[in-house]
Design a protein around this motif. Structure first.
Motif, PDB file in Angstrom:
ATOM      1  N   SER A   1       0.818  -1.308  -0.122  1.00  0.00           N
ATOM      2  CA  SER A   1      -0.046  -0.108  -0.176  1.00  0.00           C
ATOM      3  C   SER A   1       0.910   1.399  -0.108  1.00  0.00           C
ATOM      4  CB  SER A   1      -0.746  -0.101   1.211  1.00  0.00           C
ATOM      5  OG  SER A   1      -0.040   0.089   2.458  1.00  0.00           O
ATOM      6  N   GLY A   2       0.275   2.472  -0.150  1.00  0.00           N
ATOM      7  CA  GLY A   2       1.200   3.509   0.060  1.00  0.00           C
ATOM      8  C   GLY A   2       1.101   3.992   1.542  1.00  0.00           C
ATOM      9  N   TRP A   3       1.681   4.996   1.846  1.00  0.00           N
ATOM     10  CA  TRP A   3       1.742   5.614   3.281  1.00  0.00           C
ATOM     11  C   TRP A   3       0.162   5.607   3.933  1.00  0.00           C
ATOM     12  CZ3 TRP A   3       5.162   5.107   6.825  1.00  0.00           C
ATOM     13  CH2 TRP A   3       5.237   6.042   7.847  1.00  0.00           C
ATOM     14  N   GLY A   4      -0.680   5.937   3.189  1.00  0.00           N
ATOM     15  CA  GLY A   4      -1.962   6.063   3.784  1.00  0.00           C
ATOM     16  C   GLY A   4      -2.730   4.536   4.095  1.00  0.00           C
ATOM     17  N   ARG A   5      -2.101   3.744   3.547  1.00  0.00           N
ATOM     18  CA  ARG A   5      -2.661   2.358   3.679  1.00  0.00           C
ATOM     19  C   ARG A   5      -3.967   2.038   3.136  1.00  0.00           C
ATOM     20  NH1 ARG A   5      -2.591   1.184   9.929  1.00  0.00           N
ATOM     21  NH2 ARG A   5      -2.131  -1.173   9.265  1.00  0.00           N
ATOM     22  N   TYR A   6      -4.205   2.897   2.002  1.00  0.00           N
ATOM     23  CA  TYR A   6      -5.318   2.707   1.425  1.00  0.00           C
ATOM     24  C   TYR A   6      -5.225   3.388   0.073  1.00  0.00           C
ATOM     25  CZ  TYR A   6      -9.814   3.244  -0.858  1.00  0.00           C
ATOM     26  OH  TYR A   6     -10.777   3.063  -1.875  1.00  0.00           O
ATOM     27  N   PRO A   7      -5.402   2.127  -1.009  1.00  0.00           N
ATOM     28  CA  PRO A   7      -5.911   1.034  -1.196  1.00  0.00           C
ATOM     29  C   PRO A   7      -4.575   0.086  -0.838  1.00  0.00           C
ATOM     30  CG  PRO A   7      -5.725   1.747  -3.372  1.00  0.00           C
ATOM     31  CD  PRO A   7      -5.186   2.921  -2.399  1.00  0.00           C
ATOM     32  N   ALA A   8      -4.747  -1.076  -0.578  1.00  0.00           N
ATOM     33  CA  ALA A   8      -3.652  -2.209  -0.714  1.00  0.00           C
ATOM     34  C   ALA A   8      -4.002  -3.110  -1.783  1.00  0.00           C
ATOM     35  CB  ALA A   8      -3.816  -2.777   0.758  1.00  0.00           C
ATOM     36  N   CYS A   9      -2.794  -3.528  -2.209  1.00  0.00           N
ATOM     37  CA  CYS A   9      -3.165  -4.711  -3.239  1.00  0.00           C
ATOM     38  C   CYS A   9      -1.892  -5.529  -3.511  1.00  0.00           C
ATOM     39  CB  CYS A   9      -3.551  -4.048  -4.715  1.00  0.00           C
ATOM     40  SG  CYS A   9      -2.215  -3.110  -5.563  1.00  0.00           S
TER      41      CYS A   9
ATOM     42  N   PHE B   1      -6.011   6.014   5.787  1.00  0.00           N
ATOM     43  CA  PHE B   1      -6.579   7.417   5.460  1.00  0.00           C
ATOM     44  C   PHE B   1      -6.022   7.833   4.310  1.00  0.00           C
ATOM     45  CE2 PHE B   1      -2.745   9.851   6.426  1.00  0.00           C
ATOM     46  CZ  PHE B   1      -1.692   8.654   6.735  1.00  0.00           C
ATOM     47  N   VAL B   2      -6.431   8.977   3.945  1.00  0.00           N
ATOM     48  CA  VAL B   2      -6.406   9.938   2.688  1.00  0.00           C
ATOM     49  C   VAL B   2      -5.934  11.093   3.063  1.00  0.00           C
ATOM     50  CG1 VAL B   2      -7.532  10.539   0.807  1.00  0.00           C
ATOM     51  CG2 VAL B   2      -8.119   8.598   1.480  1.00  0.00           C
ATOM     52  N   GLN B   3      -4.845  11.290   2.594  1.00  0.00           N
ATOM     53  CA  GLN B   3      -4.434  12.998   2.622  1.00  0.00           C
ATOM     54  C   GLN B   3      -4.962  13.584   1.415  1.00  0.00           C
ATOM     55  OE1 GLN B   3      -0.373  15.335   2.570  1.00  0.00           O
ATOM     56  NE2 GLN B   3      -1.146  14.492   4.686  1.00  0.00           N
ATOM     57  N   TYR B   4      -5.559  14.795   1.542  1.00  0.00           N
ATOM     58  CA  TYR B   4      -6.026  15.710   0.735  1.00  0.00           C
ATOM     59  C   TYR B   4      -5.382  16.928   0.520  1.00  0.00           C
ATOM     60  CZ  TYR B   4      -9.510  17.752  -2.291  1.00  0.00           C
ATOM     61  OH  TYR B   4     -10.436  18.545  -3.321  1.00  0.00           O
ATOM     62  N   GLN B   5      -4.697  16.872  -0.479  1.00  0.00           N
ATOM     63  CA  GLN B   5      -3.842  18.255  -0.759  1.00  0.00           C
ATOM     64  C   GLN B   5      -4.259  18.834  -2.042  1.00  0.00           C
ATOM     65  OE1 GLN B   5       0.344  17.985  -0.194  1.00  0.00           O
ATOM     66  NE2 GLN B   5       0.481  20.354  -0.741  1.00  0.00           N
ATOM     67  N   CYS B   6      -4.787  20.266  -1.962  1.00  0.00           N
ATOM     68  CA  CYS B   6      -5.113  21.019  -2.738  1.00  0.00           C
ATOM     69  C   CYS B   6      -4.380  22.345  -3.035  1.00  0.00           C
ATOM     70  CB  CYS B   6      -6.540  21.167  -2.906  1.00  0.00           C
ATOM     71  SG  CYS B   6      -7.202  22.098  -1.496  1.00  0.00           S
ATOM     72  N   VAL B   7      -4.394  23.002  -4.278  1.00  0.00           N
ATOM     73  CA  VAL B   7      -3.806  24.307  -4.334  1.00  0.00           C
ATOM     74  C   VAL B   7      -4.868  25.143  -4.824  1.00  0.00           C
ATOM     75  CG1 VAL B   7      -2.520  23.551  -6.336  1.00  0.00           C
ATOM     76  CG2 VAL B   7      -1.674  25.551  -5.223  1.00  0.00           C
ATOM     77  N   TRP B   8      -4.791  26.533  -4.639  1.00  0.00           N
ATOM     78  CA  TRP B   8      -5.700  27.457  -5.118  1.00  0.00           C
ATOM     79  C   TRP B   8      -4.709  28.539  -6.011  1.00  0.00           C
ATOM     80  CZ3 TRP B   8      -6.683  26.061  -0.257  1.00  0.00           C
ATOM     81  CH2 TRP B   8      -7.690  25.523   0.123  1.00  0.00           C
ATOM     82  N   PRO B   9      -4.842  29.256  -7.093  1.00  0.00           N
ATOM     83  CA  PRO B   9      -4.407  30.237  -7.719  1.00  0.00           C
ATOM     84  C   PRO B   9      -4.125  31.399  -6.549  1.00  0.00           C
ATOM     85  CG  PRO B   9      -5.914  29.493  -9.182  1.00  0.00           C
ATOM     86  CD  PRO B   9      -6.242  28.731  -8.001  1.00  0.00           C
ATOM     87  N   LEU B  10      -3.147  32.232  -6.584  1.00  0.00           N
ATOM     88  CA  LEU B  10      -3.079  33.266  -5.611  1.00  0.00           C
ATOM     89  C   LEU B  10      -4.425  34.166  -5.394  1.00  0.00           C
ATOM     90  CD1 LEU B  10      -0.783  33.817  -3.841  1.00  0.00           C
ATOM     91  CD2 LEU B  10       0.173  35.449  -5.337  1.00  0.00           C
ATOM     92  N   GLY B  11      -5.052  34.478  -6.428  1.00  0.00           N
ATOM     93  CA  GLY B  11      -6.086  35.391  -6.312  1.00  0.00           C
ATOM     94  C   GLY B  11      -7.440  34.824  -5.581  1.00  0.00           C
ATOM     95  N   GLU B  12      -7.450  33.469  -5.795  1.00  0.00           N
ATOM     96  CA  GLU B  12      -8.442  32.637  -5.083  1.00  0.00           C
ATOM     97  C   GLU B  12      -8.256  32.102  -3.901  1.00  0.00           C
ATOM     98  OE1 GLU B  12     -11.493  32.140  -6.633  1.00  0.00           O
ATOM     99  OE2 GLU B  12     -11.149  33.453  -8.487  1.00  0.00           O
ATOM    100  N   SER B  13      -6.806  32.112  -3.242  1.00  0.00           N
ATOM    101  CA  SER B  13      -6.802  31.381  -2.279  1.00  0.00           C
ATOM    102  C   SER B  13      -7.518  31.622  -1.129  1.00  0.00           C
ATOM    103  CB  SER B  13      -5.180  31.400  -1.821  1.00  0.00           C
ATOM    104  OG  SER B  13      -4.395  30.904  -2.922  1.00  0.00           O
ATOM    105  N   ARG B  14      -7.578  32.865  -0.948  1.00  0.00           N
ATOM    106  CA  ARG B  14      -8.387  33.183   0.750  1.00  0.00           C
ATOM    107  C   ARG B  14      -9.744  32.450   0.673  1.00  0.00           C
ATOM    108  NH1 ARG B  14     -12.247  35.530   2.698  1.00  0.00           N
ATOM    109  NH2 ARG B  14     -12.153  36.533   4.862  1.00  0.00           N
TER     110      ARG B  14
END
Ligand SMILES: Cc1cc2nc3c(=O)[nH]c(=O)nc-3n(C[C@H](O)[C@H](O)[C@H](O)COP(=O)(O)OP(=O)(O)OC[C@H]3O[C@@H](n4cnc5c(N)ncnc54)[C@H](O)[C@@H]3O)c2cc1C
Length: 471
Positions: free
Chosen positions: A29-37, A340-353
């Motif tokens: 599996s990856g570090w989140g242990r989901y999924p495994a195969c 678990f799942v890590q959710y990482q997102c990014v927004w353009p500067l003008g939309e970040s706030r």
């Protein structure tokens, strides 16, 4: 130190006689242990062994480094995985140019162990030292200094890539340029990176001099990030993602620069490049679900926030500054057996706030708390499938529970409508349509993959789930 063979310096051994690599059926599996195969896993130590695995015309193949991608990037369900961690020899270092030549299985931690005492540090590092350089290039990783130094690729002069045919191509900004940019952030799908040159940065001590800054809410956090930007190489904020209303986005910023030896207390000045090794704790077993119940996370977050008052000047050894989680072995087990799942997102500067407010409000309302919620600022970025863009990025951990994926689909829609994207190195559940919309260079990338790997020999659970492969 002159250009030298680093096996002398690092104690790595010369390869033994060539033997043929054999695969072993292994559950991964990856570090989140989901999924495994299950996959057929190969662990070559030498180039000839790797080539024999790559060219053998059986099932598809994907490279695997230290397995620190969270989801299914380094998985290949029912097919083959080539673990390149044993191809980890350091080959040469030139202190004048700071250029280190090494095999792709060398880890950030191995570089640190050899080079920090000599006054050098990786130019970019993710939040764990347990990643290989091959895996770090394939994900084009970022660190706390992205706003100043961009991602890892900016510091890689070239790499050698083994294609599906077994041919090795030198890729750089001047040679096989498109293949270089398709491999950077290309999640292992163009070939196997075997050797590379990376430029380290100089450090005069192994300590950081910086500040801990408490921010009362979102606007305060952004203002403090912007103010810290010009003064500090490294910055990151931990966010209390369950705080609401006026306290929405309250956070603790940690900012710093590598310290000059004169800035250190006298007892540390004696050997500024040799800090005490940190102690390590271990999570002995999978923790029960109630540990992560919203009430526990809310209590933890409130206590953590209150326990960190602003401090004008702090000196911190590099280990807790860059790798706080590495001091807890197997911390991924706190999320229990379902992973678990890590959710990482990014927004353009003008939309970040606005983007951050929207996502934090949705999380606070849902009660899906996350111990780890980290905000960073990104600067300039090149690359075809690289994740960063100028703006702000948020990373959150969620245990896999009922309804989680539907909830994350809603977050995807929020991120997408503001021109943002989700990080593939953390992903285990994004939909192919969302990927297409988030990564506008995907079609160009597919064309380059089609030339480098015409039969789609390099394939992973992630690439099939996301329908990344050319038709
Ligand atoms: C605690 C923690 C903190 C993290 N913090 C950050 C962070 O701050 N910033 C960030 O950007 N990332 C971060 N990550 C993610 C991590 O840096 C990336 O997932 C990285 O790719 C992991 O490298 P690895 O060697 O473990 O690769 P793996 O997880 O084994 O593989 C990741 C990808 O790289 C490919 N790959 C591996 N080796 C090769 C090779 N030799 N040739 C071609 N492709 C290859 C694989 O096919 C796969 O697609 C973090 C991860 C953890 C667990």
């Amino acid at each position: 130190m002159n250009e030298a063979t680093l096996s002398e310096i690092s104690g790595t051994e010369a390869p033994e006689a060539v033997s043929s690599a054999r695969g072993r059926r292994t559950r991964l599996s990856g570090w989140g242990r989901y999924p495994a195969c299950e996959s057929e896993v190969y662990r070559p130590e030498k180039l000839a062994e790797l080539r024999s695995v790559v060219v053998s015309n059986t099932r598809t193949l994907i490279a695997r480094g230290a397995g620190r991608a969270y989801g299914d990037a380094a998985l290949n369900a029912g097919a083959r995985v080539v673990d390149v961690e044993r191809m980890n020899r350091m080959l040469a270092f030139d202190p004048k140019t700071r250029a280190l030549r090494c095999e792709a299985g060398v880890t950030i931690g191995e570089i640190i162990d050899v080079f920090v005492p000599r006054g050098f540090f990786p130019p970019v590092t993710p939040g764990t030292r347990y990643v290989t350089l091959g895996g770090a290039i394939a994900a084009d990783v970022h660190g706390k200094n992205h706003h100043r130094e961009s991602s890892l690729a900016a510091h890689v002069s070239w790499f050698d890539l083994m294609l599906a045919s077994g041919e090795i191509k030198r890729c750089s900004r001047e040679e096989n340029t498109e293949l270089f940019w398709a491999t950077v952030g290309g999640m292992g799908l163009t070939g196997v990176i075997i050797e590379l040159e990376i430029r380290l940065r100089h450090i005069a001590s192994a300590y950081l001099e910086g500040e801990i800054i408490r921010a009362a809410n979102v606007d305060d956090a952004f203002a403090r990030f912007e103010a810290a930007d010009s003064r500090y190489d490294y910055s990151v904020a931990w966010i209390d993602c369950l705080a609401r209303r006026g306290a929405l986005g309250r956070s603790i910023l940690s900012v710093g620069n590598f310290a000059a030896p004169e800035a250190l207390p006298a007892r540390l000045r004696q050997s500024p490049l040799r800090p005490e090794p940190p102690s390590r704790l271990a999570v002995p077993l999978d923790l029960p679900g109630f540990v992560l119940a919203p009430a526990s996370v809310r209590a933890f977050n409130a206590a953590y926030y209150l326990r960190h008052p602003s401090a004008a000047r702090v000196i911190t050894p590099y280990q807790p500054f860059f790798y706080p989680l590495d001091s807890i072995e197997n911390w991924n087990r706190i999320y229990g057996k379902r992973g678990f799942v890590q959710y990482q997102c990014v927004w353009p500067l003008g939309e970040s706030r606005e983007g951050l407010v929207e996502v934090l409000e949705a999380i606070a309302k849902s009660g899906r708390g996350s111990f780890l919620a980290v905000l960073k600022k990104f600067g300039a970025q090149e690359g075809m499938l690289s994740f960063p863009m100028p703006g702000y990025t948020l990373a959150l951990d969620f245990p896999v529970t009922q309804g989680l994926f539907e909830f994350l689909d809603r977050l995807d829609a929020m991120v997408l409508k503001r021109g943002g994207r989700v990080y593939l190195a953390k992903d285990a559940r994004l939909a192919p349509e969302a990927l297409r919309a988030m990564y506008p260079n995907l079609d160009r990338w597919r064309q380059i993959k089609a030339v480098a790997d015409p039969d789609n020999r390099f394939s992973s659970s992630l690439s099939r789930r996301l329908k990344m492969e050319p038709a």
